[in-house]
Design a protein around this motif. Structure first.
Motif, PDB file in Angstrom:
ATOM      1  N   CYS A  44       0.831  -1.210   0.000  1.00 40.46           N
ATOM      2  CA  CYS A  44       0.000   0.000   0.000  1.00 40.46           C
ATOM      3  C   CYS A  44       0.862   1.255   0.000  1.00 40.46           C
ATOM      4  O   CYS A  44       0.542   2.242  -0.676  1.00 40.46           O
ATOM      5  CB  CYS A  44      -0.926   0.001   1.216  1.00 40.46           C
ATOM      6  N   TYR A  99      -5.042  -3.670  -3.886  1.00 37.23           N
ATOM      7  CA  TYR A  99      -4.799  -2.498  -3.043  1.00 37.23           C
ATOM      8  C   TYR A  99      -6.062  -2.123  -2.267  1.00 37.23           C
ATOM      9  O   TYR A  99      -6.004  -1.858  -1.057  1.00 37.23           O
ATOM     10  CB  TYR A  99      -4.349  -1.325  -3.915  1.00 37.23           C
ATOM     11  N   CYS A 102      -6.547  -4.582   0.483  1.00 36.36           N
ATOM     12  CA  CYS A 102      -5.534  -4.408   1.526  1.00 36.36           C
ATOM     13  C   CYS A 102      -5.867  -3.223   2.423  1.00 36.36           C
ATOM     14  O   CYS A 102      -5.735  -3.311   3.651  1.00 36.36           O
ATOM     15  CB  CYS A 102      -4.155  -4.208   0.900  1.00 36.36           C
ATOM     16  N   LYS A 103      -6.288  -2.108   1.804  1.00 37.26           N
ATOM     17  CA  LYS A 103      -6.630  -0.935   2.598  1.00 37.26           C
ATOM     18  C   LYS A 103      -7.759  -1.237   3.573  1.00 37.26           C
ATOM     19  O   LYS A 103      -7.725  -0.806   4.737  1.00 37.26           O
ATOM     20  CB  LYS A 103      -7.044   0.218   1.669  1.00 37.26           C
ATOM     21  N   TYR A 183      -6.278   7.497  -4.562  1.00 33.29           N
ATOM     22  CA  TYR A 183      -5.264   6.979  -3.656  1.00 33.29           C
ATOM     23  C   TYR A 183      -4.823   8.060  -2.670  1.00 33.29           C
ATOM     24  O   TYR A 183      -4.585   9.200  -3.036  1.00 33.29           O
ATOM     25  CB  TYR A 183      -4.033   6.507  -4.421  1.00 33.29           C
TER      26      TYR A 183
END
Length: 334
Positions: A44, A99, A102-103, A183
């Protein structure tokens, strides 16, 4: 201080630094010897910094450590997450999906830890907030007395500005952002939906007619933001095709309240936001137009710096706003 690692037979212990924050993480080693959770954090950071070197600086480890973590993660998953060059990285389609997951996982772990550690911690101290002008005046400051009644040991300082504030540099605990977020190293909690729609006063429509198509809009006087503002891009979905109209105003105003005032005065058609215009639509002082084809969505988020320990005062305020706004906010015209 760099990352330190101590191994025992079954567990790996990390002292891990992220920005100004440091924490100790103890995780079971997987069968292939890989600490997946830490690899997720590293991944990340690479995505958010657009480079291995940037992530290494942020995490205070060497670029080779970051590279090894990524390679091991990709080997474990069996997919390429990033395309690498000497200067930067680009995220693959699979990498983007990974991603996002994962966040969520990292945030969920942090939330779980905070829920336990903060159970008995009463919110207290100075809470510094920043919010856009039109939203703060309508939907933040009017609720502060009730918040302080519930949490009397908290003091609130609100910075009302329309610019994007650097939360870390300016020591802000929480910001209200109204946008489609990209992001970011910030943690975001969605507070409420928020549509944009084209509207006009009934008096204007009686005199000039009601537009029934995108093409009809060109015959009307438009109220917009100043030239060059991305909010002048009006998005539609008509006949199964996405279309963007570059709105050019006969009247241009540099804030949402000014656009609202011009609309209410019968000045023309304009794109406004539901958190601003919703009450006037309910009172029939404004009429939404082309609702079946307008596709505009700018959700309202609370964002705060990424941190393992979210302070009780920030958590209390976010939960308070979620309770006040609810799934269908009071300003909507539904």
């Amino acid at each position: 201080q760099r990352q330190m690692c101590i191994r025992d037979r079954f567990r790996r212990h990390y002292l891990f630094q992220y920005g100004n924050n440091a924490w100790r993480v103890s995780l079971l080693i997987s069968d292939d010897g890989m600490d997946t959770f830490t690899a997720m954090k590293v991944y990340c950071s690479v995505v958010e910094n657009d480079s291995l070197a940037g992530a290494a600086r942020m995490l205070n480890v060497s670029p080779s450590v970051v590279s090894k973590q990524l390679s091991a993660l990709e080997d474990r998953l069996g997919v390429r997450l990033l395309n690498r060059t000497t200067r930067r990285v680009s995220v693959t389609e699979e990498g983007t999906a990974y991603y996002e997951r994962c966040k969520r996982i990292i945030a969920d772990v942090a939330e779980a830890e905070i829920a336990i550690s903060s159970t008995h911690a009463a919110p207290r101290g100075l809470l510094k907030i920043t919010a856009p002008v039109t939203f703060a005046h309508r939907h933040i400051t009017p609720h502060l007395p009730k918040f302080l009644d519930e949490f009397p040991k908290v003091e609130v300082q609100v910075q009302v500005v329309d610019r994007i504030v650097d939360l870390v540099d300016e020591g802000i605990d929480l910001a209200i952002r109204i946008s489609q977020l990209t992001y970011s190293r910030l943690i975001a909690r969605r507070l409420a939906p928020n549509r944009r729609y084209i509207a006009a006063a009934p008096e204007y429509l009686e005199k000039n007619g009601t537009p029934m198509s995108i093409e009809d809009l060109k015959a009307h006087r438009l109220i917009t933001w100043p030239p060059g503002n991305q909010l002048n891009d009006w998005h539609f979905l008509a006949d199964g095709t996405e279309k963007v109209m570059k709105a050019k105003g006969s009247i241009t105003v540099s804030d949402g309240d000014g656009i609202l005032a011009a609309l209410l005065a019968g000045g023309g058609l304009g794109m406004t936001q539901e958190f601003i215009a919703g009450p006037y639509v309910k009172e029939k002082k404004l009429v939404p137009l082309l609702e079946d084809i307008v596709r505009e969505d700018l959700p309202i988020y609370a964002v705060y710096p990424s941190s393992r320990h979210l302070s009780p005062k920030v958590r209390a305020f976010v939960d308070f706003l979620l309770k006040i706004y609810g799934p269908t906010p009071y300003w909507t015209n539904d």
